[in-house]
Design a protein around this motif. Structure first.
Motif: not given
Length: 281
Positions: A112-115, A136-139, A148-152
């Motif tokens: 769905q997304i990549q670095v 988590s995923t960081s933008l 930083t957002l929790p993947n959930g």
């Protein structure tokens, strides 16, 4: 005795840090010889580093606890007690953590997304994907702040970096302007854009432009009363989307100014009625 334990603990921490750096180095060397897409390579590297971090952190914590006699791996009862404590802590946080991990795996394997992708998450957080972990995923947003957002918590993803994107530009022009003159001016804008972005227009299997810049037409005349809305569109490579969008708007202003076409803007007309002012003698 205590000093020796502290020194050993420090050595364990330093060795763990060095091991993590070594893993990072080895991963970079491995991916250097593999023909992966750059964003996919960065994504895999980010995920593997995240997993390595959690494994090394857990091992380091166990070794330090064993060094201070808090955890004895040789005694089954101690292990059971430790497992009970870990199980209690895991039970408290299991719901959110498992949700983060499972959602993270879906995000990763479904690509769905990549670095490196520019995304809009949950219709609120916009930025470039800096890191993807199992939890988590960081933008990096426009101001380079790290979000930083929790993947959930990721419910929707709008990805601006998936091969191709359609540039759509709307412009409102005064009703008094000749529609054919406006259309001709927008055709001129499209010609400029097709020439400027010829290398980035999406090609069909026959080598022809899939959807070059063109005038879509009049798309609204009623929504608000300031003027008629005209629209131009064009499909470009995703990494050139924002450049093309800005340039299209700039070219519209330049061409309209050259051809004497006025862009509509809100105006207010006040009608004053003079009363019958009669003066008594």
């Amino acid at each position: 005795m205590l000093l020796r334990k502290i020194i050993k603990s420090i050595i364990i921490i330093v060795c763990s840090y060095a091991l993590l750096k070594l893993i990072h180095y080895i991963l970079n060397k491995i991916f250097k010889f593999k023909r992966f897409d750059v964003r996919y390579k960065n994504t895999l590297c980010s995920i593997l580093l995240s997993i390595s971090y959690y494994i090394i952190f857990t091992a380091t914590l166990i070794l330090i606890l064993r060094e201070f006699g808090i955890l004895d791996t040789a005694r089954f009862s101690t292990l059971v007690t430790g497992a009970s404590i870990v199980g209690l802590l895991a039970g408290i946080a299991a719901q959110s953590i498992l949700k983060d991990i499972f959602n993270g795996f879906f995000i990763i394997f479904e690509k769905q997304i990549q670095v490196g992708d520019f995304v809009l998450i949950n219709e609120k957080f916009r930025g470039t994907v800096d890191e993807i972990g199992i939890r988590s995923t960081s933008l990096r947003d426009w101001d380079l702040k790290r979000v930083t957002l929790p993947n959930g918590s990721i419910n929707s993803v709008r990805n601006y970096s998936k091969d191709k994107m359609r540039v759509v530009v709307h412009v409102r022009v005064c009703y008094e302007e000749n529609p054919m003159k406006v259309m001709e001016s927008l055709e001129e804008v499209c010609s400029i854009m097709n020439e400027t972005y010829s290398k980035y227009l999406i090609k069909s299997s026959h080598g022809e432009n899939y959807s070059p810049f063109k005038v879509y037409g009049i798309t609204d005349i009623y929504e608000n009363s300031v003027g008629a809305q005209y629209t131009i569109t064009g499909v470009v490579a995703s990494h050139k989307y924002f450049h093309a969008l800005k340039d299209a708007k700039l070219q519209i202003l330049i061409v309209f100014n050259k051809n004497g076409i006025k862009i509509a803007y809100p105006t207010h007309i006040n009608i004053l009625q003079s009363g019958d002012c009669s003066k008594d003698d």
